[in-house]
Write an enzyme that holds these catalytic residues in place. Structure first.
Site, PDB file in Angstrom:
ATOM      1  N   GLU A 118       0.800  -1.209  -0.115  1.00  0.00           N
ATOM      2  CA  GLU A 118       0.031  -0.038   0.034  1.00  0.00           C
ATOM      3  C   GLU A 118       1.024   1.277   0.055  1.00  0.00           C
ATOM      4  O   GLU A 118       0.565   2.379   0.314  1.00  0.00           O
ATOM      5  CB  GLU A 118      -0.998  -0.136   1.192  1.00  0.00           C
ATOM      6  CG  GLU A 118      -1.670  -1.195   1.435  1.00  0.00           C
ATOM      7  CD  GLU A 118      -2.863  -1.429   0.336  1.00  0.00           C
ATOM      8  OE1 GLU A 118      -3.052  -0.838  -0.775  1.00  0.00           O
ATOM      9  OE2 GLU A 118      -4.060  -2.025   0.616  1.00  0.00           O
ATOM     10  N   HIS A 161      -2.911   2.631   8.597  1.00  0.00           N
ATOM     11  CA  HIS A 161      -3.921   2.014   7.581  1.00  0.00           C
ATOM     12  C   HIS A 161      -4.412   0.758   8.358  1.00  0.00           C
ATOM     13  O   HIS A 161      -3.355   0.186   8.799  1.00  0.00           O
ATOM     14  CB  HIS A 161      -3.606   1.695   6.317  1.00  0.00           C
ATOM     15  CG  HIS A 161      -4.403   0.553   5.578  1.00  0.00           C
ATOM     16  ND1 HIS A 161      -6.054   0.935   5.396  1.00  0.00           N
ATOM     17  CD2 HIS A 161      -4.327  -0.506   4.978  1.00  0.00           C
ATOM     18  CE1 HIS A 161      -6.675  -0.249   4.888  1.00  0.00           C
ATOM     19  NE2 HIS A 161      -5.521  -0.813   4.671  1.00  0.00           N
ATOM     20  N   HIS A 207      -7.670  -2.602   9.317  1.00  0.00           N
ATOM     21  CA  HIS A 207      -9.022  -3.103   8.781  1.00  0.00           C
ATOM     22  C   HIS A 207      -9.846  -3.028  10.130  1.00  0.00           C
ATOM     23  O   HIS A 207     -10.185  -4.137  10.276  1.00  0.00           O
ATOM     24  CB  HIS A 207      -8.743  -4.209   8.334  1.00  0.00           C
ATOM     25  CG  HIS A 207      -7.837  -4.485   6.883  1.00  0.00           C
ATOM     26  ND1 HIS A 207      -7.412  -5.799   6.415  1.00  0.00           N
ATOM     27  CD2 HIS A 207      -7.427  -3.493   6.223  1.00  0.00           C
ATOM     28  CE1 HIS A 207      -6.621  -5.444   5.435  1.00  0.00           C
ATOM     29  NE2 HIS A 207      -6.550  -3.950   5.307  1.00  0.00           N
ATOM     30  N   TYR A 251     -14.015  14.090  20.676  1.00  0.00           N
ATOM     31  CA  TYR A 251     -12.808  13.379  20.256  1.00  0.00           C
ATOM     32  C   TYR A 251     -12.545  13.036  18.966  1.00  0.00           C
ATOM     33  O   TYR A 251     -11.649  13.085  18.324  1.00  0.00           O
ATOM     34  CB  TYR A 251     -12.425  12.533  21.454  1.00  0.00           C
ATOM     35  CG  TYR A 251     -11.696  13.096  22.313  1.00  0.00           C
ATOM     36  CD1 TYR A 251     -11.966  14.037  23.452  1.00  0.00           C
ATOM     37  CD2 TYR A 251     -10.223  12.945  22.321  1.00  0.00           C
ATOM     38  CE1 TYR A 251     -11.379  14.576  24.267  1.00  0.00           C
ATOM     39  CE2 TYR A 251      -9.395  13.333  23.453  1.00  0.00           C
ATOM     40  CZ  TYR A 251      -9.986  14.322  24.277  1.00  0.00           C
ATOM     41  OH  TYR A 251      -9.079  15.212  25.140  1.00  0.00           O
ATOM     42  N   HIS A 280     -12.899  -1.848   2.595  1.00  0.00           N
ATOM     43  CA  HIS A 280     -11.405  -2.312   2.873  1.00  0.00           C
ATOM     44  C   HIS A 280     -11.213  -1.636   4.395  1.00  0.00           C
ATOM     45  O   HIS A 280     -10.830  -2.502   5.158  1.00  0.00           O
ATOM     46  CB  HIS A 280     -10.414  -1.794   1.823  1.00  0.00           C
ATOM     47  CG  HIS A 280      -9.253  -2.002   2.028  1.00  0.00           C
ATOM     48  ND1 HIS A 280      -8.290  -1.620   0.755  1.00  0.00           N
ATOM     49  CD2 HIS A 280      -8.380  -2.785   2.935  1.00  0.00           C
ATOM     50  CE1 HIS A 280      -6.822  -2.311   1.646  1.00  0.00           C
ATOM     51  NE2 HIS A 280      -7.073  -2.522   2.639  1.00  0.00           N
TER      52      HIS A 280
HETATM   53  P1  13P Z   1       0.714  -5.305   3.391  1.00  0.00           P
HETATM   54  O1  13P Z   1       0.971  -6.477   4.146  1.00  0.00           O
HETATM   55  O2  13P Z   1       1.423  -5.246   2.004  1.00  0.00           O
HETATM   56  O3  13P Z   1       1.122  -3.907   4.176  1.00  0.00           O
HETATM   57  O4  13P Z   1      -0.982  -5.193   3.259  1.00  0.00           O
HETATM   58  C1  13P Z   1      -1.701  -5.462   4.249  1.00  0.00           C
HETATM   59  C2  13P Z   1      -2.890  -4.558   3.980  1.00  0.00           C
HETATM   60  O5  13P Z   1      -3.683  -4.186   5.001  1.00  0.00           O
HETATM   61  C3  13P Z   1      -3.410  -4.286   2.830  1.00  0.00           C
HETATM   62  O6  13P Z   1      -4.530  -3.418   2.764  1.00  0.00           O
END
Ligand code: 13P
Length: 210
Positions: free
Chosen positions: A73, A92, A94, A119, A160
Site C-alpha cells: 500500500e 491503515h 482493517h 474527540y 476495505h
Molecule cells: P501489506 O501486508 O502489504 O502491508 O498489506 C496489508 C494490508 O492491510 C493491505 O491493505
C-alpha cells in the site's frame, strides 16, 4: 526524535494496536516521516511482531532503500503525504467497526459518520470521505486518495478499511483508535433518535483544538 527512537515507537504502537484487536493477521500498515524519507511496515508483516531493524526505509520519492520490502500500500501512504504536507504519519487498519461502516450502502460518502463526540471531531476533523473500492495494492488508487486527503485527515476505503494521518505517529494512532470508537458508536446508534453535535459545537472544537 531520532530514527532509532521512531523505529522503536513504531514497533511499540503497532504491537499495542495488534494486542487490542485493531488489526489481525498481517492486516494493516503504518508509515512515519523521517527528515530524509519514510519508515514503513514491511509487506505481509504482522503489526504484532515487527522488528525495528527490518522496517522498510524509503527515500523522499518512496523508493525502497533498506530493510524488508515495504507494504503493497505504498501508493496509499504516498498519496496522503503528498496531499498533506502536515502529515507526519499514516495508519491503515482493517479495524472492524470502521471497516463495517466502509461497507454500508446508505451512508453519505462525503461524511459517513456524524459528529457524535468531541474527540472524534478533534482527532479526525470536519469530514472523512469514503473513497471507492480498489484492489489492495492497486496503484490506481493513488489519485483518488490524493484528492480525498487534500480535504481530510482520514478516509474510509470502501469495503476495505480506514486510512488516518496525524502530525506524528502517536497522533495518527490516537486518531485511528478514536475513529474506531466513533464507528462503533455510530453502528450502535443506527436506527435510534440520536443527538449529534451541532455545527457550532463542531466549529468551536476545531477552533479550540485545531
Ligand atoms: P501489506 O501486508 O502489504 O502491508 O498489506 C496489508 C494490508 O492491510 C493491505 O491493505
Amino acid at each position: 526524535m531520532t530514527e532509532a527512537e521512531l523505529r522503536g515507537q513504531l514497533v511499540e504502537l503497532s504491537a499495542s494496536l495488534f494486542a487490542r484487536g485493531f488489526s489481525v493477521g498481517s492486516a494493516g500498515n503504518i508509515s512515519a516521516r523521517l527528515p530524509d524519507g519514510y519508515l514503513m511496515t514491511p509487506t505481509n508483516s504482522s503489526l504484532g511482531r515487527l522488528d525495528a531493524a527490518r522496517l522498510s526505509k524509503l527515500d523522499d520519492n518512496f523508493t525502497h532503500l533498506a530493510g524488508d520490502k515495504p507494504s503493497k500500500e505504498v501508493f496509499m501512504h504516498r498519496a496522503f503525504y503528498r496531499a498533506r504536507p502536515d502529515a507526519g504519519a499514516v495508519v491503515h487498519l482493517h479495524s472492524t467497526m470502521a471497516t463495517a461502516v466502509a461497507c454500508l450502502e446508505d451512508v453519505d460518502p462525503a461524511n459517513p459518520i456524524p459528529p457524535l463526540t468531541p474527540y472524534f471531531v478533534m482527532r479526525i476533523g470536519r469530514s472523512m470521505p469514503v473513497v471507492p473500492y480498489y484492489r489492495p495494492g492497486d496503484a490506481a488508487m493513488e489519485p483518488a486518495i490524493h484528492a480525498a486527503a487534500k480535504g481530510a485527515r482520514a478516509i474510509l476505503l470502501a469495503n476495505h478499511g480506514p486510512v488516518v494521518s496525524g502530525a506524528n505517529l502517536r497522533d495518527a494512532v490516537h486518531a485511528a483508535e478514536e475513529l474506531e470508537e466513533a464507528a462503533k458508536l455510530y453502528l450502535l446508534l443506527r436506527g435510534q433518535a440520536t443527538r449529534t453535535l451541532t455545527a457550532l459545537q463542531v466549529e468551536d472544537l476545531l477552533r479550540t483544538f485545531g
